[in-house]
Design a protein around this motif. Structure first.
Motif, PDB file in Angstrom:
ATOM      1  N   GLU A  57      98.106  53.277  56.857  1.00 22.05           N
ATOM      2  CA  GLU A  57      99.086  52.664  55.954  1.00 22.05           C
ATOM      3  C   GLU A  57     100.331  52.258  56.737  1.00 22.05           C
ATOM      4  OE1 GLU A  57      99.526  55.691  53.018  1.00 22.05           O
ATOM      5  OE2 GLU A  57      97.908  54.904  51.734  1.00 22.05           O
ATOM      6  N   ASN A  58     100.674  53.056  57.751  1.00 19.90           N
ATOM      7  CA  ASN A  58     101.789  52.696  58.632  1.00 19.90           C
ATOM      8  C   ASN A  58     101.480  51.425  59.418  1.00 19.90           C
ATOM      9  OD1 ASN A  58     103.365  54.871  57.869  1.00 19.90           O
ATOM     10  ND2 ASN A  58     102.747  56.181  59.577  1.00 19.90           N
ATOM     11  N   VAL A  59     100.224  51.315  59.884  1.00 19.35           N
ATOM     12  CA  VAL A  59      99.809  50.125  60.638  1.00 19.35           C
ATOM     13  C   VAL A  59      99.990  48.870  59.781  1.00 19.35           C
ATOM     14  CG1 VAL A  59      97.841  48.927  61.686  1.00 19.35           C
ATOM     15  CG2 VAL A  59      98.188  51.358  62.145  1.00 19.35           C
ATOM     16  N   ILE A  60      99.543  48.943  58.507  1.00 20.67           N
ATOM     17  CA  ILE A  60      99.675  47.790  57.615  1.00 20.67           C
ATOM     18  C   ILE A  60     101.137  47.496  57.307  1.00 20.67           C
ATOM     19  CG2 ILE A  60      99.360  47.123  55.193  1.00 20.67           C
ATOM     20  CD1 ILE A  60      97.069  46.299  56.918  1.00 20.67           C
ATOM     21  N   SER A  61     101.940  48.527  57.149  1.00 20.94           N
ATOM     22  CA  SER A  61     103.371  48.322  56.886  1.00 20.94           C
ATOM     23  C   SER A  61     104.036  47.630  58.073  1.00 20.94           C
ATOM     24  CB  SER A  61     104.059  49.664  56.616  1.00 20.94           C
ATOM     25  OG  SER A  61     103.556  50.261  55.438  1.00 20.94           O
ATOM     26  N   LEU A  62     103.678  48.059  59.273  1.00 19.65           N
ATOM     27  CA  LEU A  62     104.212  47.417  60.484  1.00 19.65           C
ATOM     28  C   LEU A  62     103.746  45.970  60.570  1.00 19.65           C
ATOM     29  CD1 LEU A  62     103.672  50.376  62.965  1.00 19.65           C
ATOM     30  CD2 LEU A  62     105.893  49.310  62.484  1.00 19.65           C
ATOM     31  N   PHE A  63     102.474  45.745  60.233  1.00 17.47           N
ATOM     32  CA  PHE A  63     101.958  44.374  60.275  1.00 17.47           C
ATOM     33  C   PHE A  63     102.679  43.488  59.265  1.00 17.47           C
ATOM     34  CE2 PHE A  63      99.181  41.160  58.357  1.00 17.47           C
ATOM     35  CZ  PHE A  63      99.073  40.308  59.446  1.00 17.47           C
ATOM     36  N   ASN A  64     102.938  44.014  58.071  1.00 12.10           N
ATOM     37  CA  ASN A  64     103.639  43.226  57.057  1.00 12.10           C
ATOM     38  C   ASN A  64     105.027  42.808  57.556  1.00 12.10           C
ATOM     39  OD1 ASN A  64     101.507  43.345  55.265  1.00 12.10           O
ATOM     40  ND2 ASN A  64     102.271  45.184  54.233  1.00 12.10           N
ATOM     41  N   ARG A  65     105.695  43.711  58.274  1.00 14.64           N
ATOM     42  CA  ARG A  65     106.984  43.370  58.882  1.00 14.64           C
ATOM     43  C   ARG A  65     106.802  42.289  59.946  1.00 14.64           C
ATOM     44  NH1 ARG A  65     110.787  44.982  55.447  1.00 14.64           N
ATOM     45  NH2 ARG A  65     110.741  47.218  55.012  1.00 14.64           N
ATOM     46  N   TYR A  66     105.777  42.469  60.775  1.00 16.67           N
ATOM     47  CA  TYR A  66     105.460  41.492  61.822  1.00 16.67           C
ATOM     48  C   TYR A  66     105.189  40.120  61.192  1.00 16.67           C
ATOM     49  CZ  TYR A  66     102.703  39.085  65.402  1.00 16.67           C
ATOM     50  OH  TYR A  66     102.219  38.159  66.289  1.00 16.67           O
ATOM     51  N   HIS A  67     104.367  40.127  60.150  1.00 21.04           N
ATOM     52  CA  HIS A  67     103.949  38.884  59.503  1.00 21.04           C
ATOM     53  C   HIS A  67     105.136  38.168  58.861  1.00 21.04           C
ATOM     54  CE1 HIS A  67     101.141  36.087  57.793  1.00 21.04           C
ATOM     55  NE2 HIS A  67     101.470  36.394  56.545  1.00 21.04           N
ATOM     56  N   LYS A  68     106.041  38.929  58.268  1.00 23.86           N
ATOM     57  CA  LYS A  68     107.222  38.357  57.627  1.00 23.86           C
ATOM     58  C   LYS A  68     108.116  37.645  58.649  1.00 23.86           C
ATOM     59  CE  LYS A  68     111.094  39.620  54.589  1.00 23.86           C
ATOM     60  NZ  LYS A  68     111.792  40.751  53.906  1.00 23.86           N
ATOM     61  N   LEU A  69     108.338  38.298  59.788  1.00 19.51           N
ATOM     62  CA  LEU A  69     109.164  37.693  60.841  1.00 19.51           C
ATOM     63  C   LEU A  69     108.459  36.494  61.463  1.00 19.51           C
ATOM     64  CD1 LEU A  69     111.611  37.576  62.666  1.00 19.51           C
ATOM     65  CD2 LEU A  69     110.614  39.401  64.074  1.00 19.51           C
ATOM     66  N   SER A  70     107.157  36.627  61.677  1.00 17.96           N
ATOM     67  CA  SER A  70     106.379  35.529  62.250  1.00 17.96           C
ATOM     68  C   SER A  70     106.416  34.300  61.350  1.00 17.96           C
ATOM     69  CB  SER A  70     104.933  35.991  62.467  1.00 17.96           C
ATOM     70  OG  SER A  70     104.147  34.957  63.009  1.00 17.96           O
ATOM     71  N   ASP A  71     106.263  34.511  60.042  1.00 18.36           N
ATOM     72  CA  ASP A  71     106.320  33.398  59.084  1.00 18.36           C
ATOM     73  C   ASP A  71     107.697  32.744  59.075  1.00 18.36           C
ATOM     74  OD1 ASP A  71     103.722  33.512  58.336  1.00 18.36           O
ATOM     75  OD2 ASP A  71     104.052  34.435  56.376  1.00 18.36           O
ATOM     76  N   LEU A  72     108.737  33.575  59.185  1.00 19.91           N
ATOM     77  CA  LEU A  72     110.103  33.048  59.212  1.00 19.91           C
ATOM     78  C   LEU A  72     110.304  32.134  60.419  1.00 19.91           C
ATOM     79  CD1 LEU A  72     113.046  32.965  58.227  1.00 19.91           C
ATOM     80  CD2 LEU A  72     113.457  35.059  59.539  1.00 19.91           C
ATOM     81  N   LEU A  73     109.769  32.558  61.569  1.00 20.14           N
ATOM     82  CA  LEU A  73     109.906  31.753  62.784  1.00 20.14           C
ATOM     83  C   LEU A  73     109.150  30.437  62.662  1.00 20.14           C
ATOM     84  CD1 LEU A  73     109.543  34.566  65.450  1.00 20.14           C
ATOM     85  CD2 LEU A  73     111.564  33.194  65.040  1.00 20.14           C
ATOM     86  N   LYS A  74     107.980  30.478  62.043  1.00 20.90           N
ATOM     87  CA  LYS A  74     107.208  29.245  61.851  1.00 20.90           C
ATOM     88  C   LYS A  74     107.906  28.305  60.882  1.00 20.90           C
ATOM     89  CE  LYS A  74     102.757  31.381  62.887  1.00 20.90           C
ATOM     90  NZ  LYS A  74     101.509  31.943  62.330  1.00 20.90           N
TER      91      LYS A  74
END
Length: 352
Positions: A57-74
């Protein structure tokens, strides 16, 4: 890092990411570092988890943070062209971990692991991200001969991980047809099946380029039916290659036999490229090569598609195969007649 918001790093939507200002350049570098930290923590949590539900669940939470920042950059990349436009940021996940993660996501059937793995598998974005990173690592290996991570320059270990990744991608693509996947979910970007197919094309090219002397071991290791186990002595490259060729031939026939509106041009082009790559492993004098040539000519004759890129790839493969067996003069003559039959005389004063 899980509890931290983007605002805590001053990387929210109000931040400047343009590469025309010093602040924008600094923010892009800062964002790449934060993305890297998320990835390193994802890898650490997975490796130390022992398949713990909380850790995953921590892995997915970290990924969601990663994905949010990645989408913002795109999103911001269209306003000033940041380095993230049109490409994924270079992943800091190690090649060994990518192999381990892909195997867990797609091929781990251990009963005690299913509850925790379901947390990761329930996120289609995470699954697609994992395959995308594998694609990036394979491209890096193809271009440089090495990858990131502690074993990135160990040729034997890299080859082992490459075989494992290829076997998983092959299983995923052949087990879940892209048509089934696409009918289930309509999402932006390439489907997982298409990403797997692209990864397979890259691995086949990489092995022929970087590991020519290990092709027999590679073909044996990626055998999905036997899971790459068994004797590796006296491996017949032509027979093994022909076996894999037949799998992709079936997929292409399925594409061509469906309705025209269901035709996936990108998938068909990738399949032709893979078939062309694998056909280079066939000895021109063998029966398998003859069957491949006959099948290719038959596909060209029996299908009438207006997809220029697909037709170009298919015709290129047909001529490449034909010239290794015999002169293409008769084929060219037959093709010229067919073109004339369809288009008519170019010069009305001259009849053929």
């Amino acid at each position: 890092m899980i509890k931290s918001e983007l605002e805590d790093f001053e990387l929210d939507k109000s931040a400047d990411f343009s590469i025309t200002s010093n602040v924008g350049i600094k923010n892009n570098i800062y964002a790449a570092l934060v993305l890297g930290v998320y990835e390193v923590l994802m890898e650490h949590n997975f490796i130390t988890s022992n398949y713990s539900l909380n850790q995953f669940e921590n892995v997915i939470s970290l990924f969601n943070r990663y994905h949010k920042l990645s989408d913002l950059l795109k999103e911001k990349s269209g306003k000033g062209k940041s380095p993230f436009s049109n490409k994924t940021a270079r992943s800091l996940l190690s090649f060994s971990f990518v192999s381990c993660l892909l195997t867990a996501l797609f091929r781990d059937n251990t009963q005690s692991h299913q509850e925790s793995l379901s947390v990761l598998r329930s996120s289609n974005e995470f699954m697609r991200y994992t395959v995308s990173v594998a694609l990036q690592k394979i491209q890096q290996l193809e271009e440089t001969g090495q990858t990131d991570g502690p074993d990135g320059q160990n040729a034997e270990k890299i080859f082992k991980y490459l075989c494992e990744i290829t076997r998983v991608l092959l299983w995923r693509y052949t087990s879940i047809p892209s048509a089934v996947e696409e009918s289930g979910k309509k999402e932006k970007g390439r489907t997982i099946s298409l990403l797997c197919l692209e990864g397979l094309l890259r691995t086949f090219n990489t092995v022929q380029h970087r590991y020519q002397n290990k092709i027999p071991q590679f073909l044996n290791a990626i055998d999905v039916v036997s899971d790459g186990e068994g004797e590796q002595e006296d491996i017949n490259i032509t027979e093994k290659a022909a076996f894999h060729i037949r799998q992709f031939q079936r997929s292409l026939v399925t594409q061509l036999s469906g309705d025209e509106e269901d035709f996936n041009s990108k998938e068909a082009q990738l399949l032709v490229s893979i078939l062309s790559t694998l056909s280079r492993l066939l000895e021109p004098t063998t029966e398998q090569f003859g069957q491949m040539l006959t099948w290719t000519v038959k596909i060209c004759k029996e299908n009438n598609l207006e997809d220029v890129h697909f037709c170009k790839g298919l015709m290129s493969m047909m001529f490449s195969l034909h010239v290794l067996r015999k002169s293409p003069a008769s084929l060219l003559q037959e093709m010229s007649r067919d073109v004339h039959c369809r288009l008519g005389d170019i010069d009305q004063a001259c009849h053929v």
